[in-house]
Design a protein around this motif. Structure first.
Motif, PDB file in Angstrom:
ATOM      1  N   ILE A 185     -18.433  -0.629  -4.296  1.00 31.72           N
ATOM      2  CA  ILE A 185     -19.871  -0.392  -4.202  1.00 31.72           C
ATOM      3  C   ILE A 185     -20.193   0.874  -4.990  1.00 31.72           C
ATOM      4  N   LYS A 186     -21.449   0.959  -5.433  1.00 32.88           N
ATOM      5  CA  LYS A 186     -21.910   2.143  -6.151  1.00 32.88           C
ATOM      6  C   LYS A 186     -22.979   2.829  -5.323  1.00 32.88           C
ATOM      7  N   ILE A 187     -22.774   4.097  -5.037  1.00 35.27           N
ATOM      8  CA  ILE A 187     -23.747   4.917  -4.313  1.00 35.27           C
ATOM      9  C   ILE A 187     -24.159   6.050  -5.249  1.00 35.27           C
ATOM     10  N   LYS A 188     -25.428   6.023  -5.669  1.00 40.97           N
ATOM     11  CA  LYS A 188     -25.931   6.949  -6.680  1.00 40.97           C
ATOM     12  C   LYS A 188     -25.071   6.816  -7.935  1.00 40.97           C
ATOM     13  N   LYS A 189     -24.343   7.851  -8.335  1.00 41.03           N
ATOM     14  CA  LYS A 189     -23.551   7.766  -9.556  1.00 41.03           C
ATOM     15  C   LYS A 189     -22.053   7.615  -9.294  1.00 41.03           C
ATOM     16  N   THR A 190     -21.696   7.359  -8.048  1.00 39.82           N
ATOM     17  CA  THR A 190     -20.285   7.277  -7.679  1.00 39.82           C
ATOM     18  C   THR A 190     -19.921   5.865  -7.262  1.00 39.82           C
ATOM     19  N   TYR A 191     -18.817   5.376  -7.808  1.00 38.57           N
ATOM     20  CA  TYR A 191     -18.250   4.097  -7.386  1.00 38.57           C
ATOM     21  C   TYR A 191     -17.194   4.361  -6.319  1.00 38.57           C
ATOM     22  N   TYR A 192     -17.188   3.524  -5.278  1.00 38.78           N
ATOM     23  CA  TYR A 192     -16.166   3.592  -4.239  1.00 38.78           C
ATOM     24  C   TYR A 192     -15.396   2.279  -4.224  1.00 38.78           C
ATOM     25  N   TRP A 193     -14.093   2.414  -4.301  1.00 33.45           N
ATOM     26  CA  TRP A 193     -13.191   1.254  -4.322  1.00 33.45           C
ATOM     27  C   TRP A 193     -12.403   1.252  -3.017  1.00 33.45           C
ATOM     28  N   TYR A 194     -12.570   0.170  -2.249  1.00 36.82           N
ATOM     29  CA  TYR A 194     -11.864   0.003  -0.979  1.00 36.82           C
ATOM     30  C   TYR A 194     -10.867  -1.140  -1.117  1.00 36.82           C
ATOM     31  N   GLY A 195      -9.711  -0.993  -0.515  1.00 40.37           N
ATOM     32  CA  GLY A 195      -8.740  -2.074  -0.583  1.00 40.37           C
ATOM     33  C   GLY A 195      -7.623  -1.896   0.425  1.00 40.37           C
ATOM     34  N   GLU A 196      -6.733  -2.877   0.444  1.00 39.80           N
ATOM     35  CA  GLU A 196      -5.594  -2.839   1.359  1.00 39.80           C
ATOM     36  C   GLU A 196      -4.606  -1.776   0.890  1.00 39.80           C
ATOM     37  N   GLU A 197      -4.293  -0.851   1.752  1.00 40.83           N
ATOM     38  CA  GLU A 197      -3.289   0.186   1.480  1.00 40.83           C
ATOM     39  C   GLU A 197      -1.915  -0.430   1.749  1.00 40.83           C
ATOM     40  N   ARG A 198      -1.090  -0.518   0.701  1.00 41.54           N
ATOM     41  CA  ARG A 198       0.199  -1.199   0.816  1.00 41.54           C
ATOM     42  C   ARG A 198       1.378  -0.298   0.439  1.00 41.54           C
ATOM     43  N   ARG A 199       1.174   1.005   0.441  1.00 40.27           N
ATOM     44  CA  ARG A 199       2.274   1.870   0.025  1.00 40.27           C
ATOM     45  C   ARG A 199       3.436   1.758   1.006  1.00 40.27           C
ATOM     46  N   GLN A 200       4.608   2.154   0.548  1.00 40.29           N
ATOM     47  CA  GLN A 200       5.801   2.098   1.387  1.00 40.29           C
ATOM     48  C   GLN A 200       5.743   3.177   2.470  1.00 40.29           C
ATOM     49  N   GLY A 201       6.408   2.915   3.573  1.00 41.70           N
ATOM     50  CA  GLY A 201       6.531   3.895   4.630  1.00 41.70           C
ATOM     51  C   GLY A 201       5.402   3.908   5.638  1.00 41.70           C
ATOM     52  N   LEU A 202       4.512   2.916   5.607  1.00 46.11           N
ATOM     53  CA  LEU A 202       3.412   2.864   6.571  1.00 46.11           C
ATOM     54  C   LEU A 202       3.910   2.409   7.938  1.00 46.11           C
ATOM     55  N   ASP A 203       3.199   2.811   8.969  1.00 47.91           N
ATOM     56  CA  ASP A 203       3.504   2.364  10.326  1.00 47.91           C
ATOM     57  C   ASP A 203       3.275   0.853  10.393  1.00 47.91           C
ATOM     58  N   PRO A 204       4.286   0.047  10.690  1.00 47.92           N
ATOM     59  CA  PRO A 204       4.125  -1.410  10.679  1.00 47.92           C
ATOM     60  C   PRO A 204       3.198  -1.930  11.770  1.00 47.92           C
ATOM     61  N   ASN A 205       2.871  -1.108  12.744  1.00 47.07           N
ATOM     62  CA  ASN A 205       1.967  -1.533  13.813  1.00 47.07           C
ATOM     63  C   ASN A 205       0.496  -1.323  13.453  1.00 47.07           C
ATOM     64  N   LEU A 206       0.232  -0.587  12.381  1.00 52.04           N
ATOM     65  CA  LEU A 206      -1.134  -0.288  11.978  1.00 52.04           C
ATOM     66  C   LEU A 206      -1.482  -1.037  10.702  1.00 52.04           C
TER      67      LEU A 206
END
Length: 327
Positions: A46-67
């Motif tokens: 989405i674009k808010i004023k002059k800034t774009y925000y990119w949201y997505g699935e965080e898939r980096r290694q080492g994440l808590d598997p319950n979250l």
């Protein structure tokens, strides 16, 4: 002398790490401001004023598997992205059990309530729960809090997409395996689905819509799981249809250059309008290394085509893009 060389090495490393990108390189590692590969898979912008925000699935290694995690990045030019934070760090919200699923987060902004509303695919491991979840935040990069889940229009929903029309109206695209492919209008407060605009009777997911000139273009991919396939498109004069037959967006033997659609981003500048095909190149056994295929589409007069991926640059102000020489 050793101290001087150390300082020089640090300065060189810092300069390299924070060097501004001047191009988008489809299929390559895409570092954020810290040099880390962007983790925003199945995402939306989405674009808010002059800034774009990119949201997505965080898939980096080492994440808590319950979250389950949703990341947020910000950019002024769509090429250089600054990691904000993981705006979702959610435990199982509805007792779905081990392996529960949060996929394809998409965020909308409601200017009257000043709330940021995130939709996502919420499911159990068997993919039988098939609902959308909603989480809300007071800021674009704040902590999104889970509110509820439901089946839009009473129908099962898996892959979702988002579309915001020229007049600001917000729509949810969702895959209904039994019936087809819905484009549904959201309520004014963005907290529910108001009505079905179109039910496209095709077995498609990865839905994306753009309104370009006087036509609506919709893209979807076949139901082949993690495996890429030839994405297809159709057009209509209104969201209610009727829609044309679906046609390939790229040579079918390329399987959309090994990617799957997630969104089309329209950049309107002072000289031109560029429509960006935003897609994921999934690596199911190494999801943290999944890549992104972003390319400007050839789109006009009812025809849409995804060119062969090559490095390219974009001028946000003018809306003009430029294909670059391969490095």
């Amino acid at each position: 002398m050793k101290y001087i060389f150390t300082v020089i090495n640090i300065l060189f490393f810092t300069t390299t790490l924070f060097a501004q990108r001047t191009s988008i390189e489809p299929g390559q590692l895409w570092p954020d401001q810290n040099g880390n590969h962007i983790q925003a898979h199945g995402g939306g912008i989405i674009k808010i004023k002059k800034t774009y925000y990119w949201y997505g699935e965080e898939r980096r290694q080492g994440l808590d598997p319950n979250l389950r995690y949703v990341s947020c990045y910000a950019s002024k030019d769509l090429m250089n992205w600054t990691f904000q934070k993981d705006v979702v760090q959610m435990s199982d919200p509805e007792n779905l059990g081990p392996g529960w699923i949060l996929e394809r987060p998409k965020v909308y902004y409601q200017p009257q309530t000043k709330k940021y509303v995130m939709y996502f695919h919420l499911d159990n491991k068997a993919y039988s729960y098939a609902r959308v979840g909603i989480a809300v935040s007071d800021s674009a990069n704040g902590d999104f809090k889970f509110v509820k889940s439901f089946r839009p229009l009473g129908r099962p929903s898996r892959d979702i997409g988002q579309f915001i029309d020229n007049d600001g109206s917000a729509y949810l695209i969702f895959e209904d395996r039994e019936l087809g492919f819905h484009i549904a209008k959201l309520s004014a407060d963005l907290m529910s689905v108001e009505k079905d605009m179109s039910l496209i009777k095709a077995s498609l997911e990865g839905g994306a819509v753009v309104h370009y000139d006087s036509l609506y273009y919709v893209i979807g991919s076949a139901l082949t799981g993690w495996k890429p396939n030839p994405n297809k498109y159709a057009t209509a004069k209104s969201l209610e249809g009727p829609w044309t037959d679906f046609r390939d967006i790229a040579p079918p033997e390329t399987n959309t250059y090994q990617s799957q659609s997630t969104m089309m981003v329209k950049v309107t500048g002072t000289k031109s309008t560029t429509v960006i095909f935003m897609a994921d190149q999934w690596k199911p056994s190494a999801q943290w290394d999944s890549r992104y295929l972003w390319m400007p589409l050839e789109i006009n007069d009812g025809k849409l085509w995804l060119p062969k991926p090559r490095p390219w640059s974009l001028n946000i102000k003018t809306g003009l893009f430029k294909i670059l020489q391969q490095k």
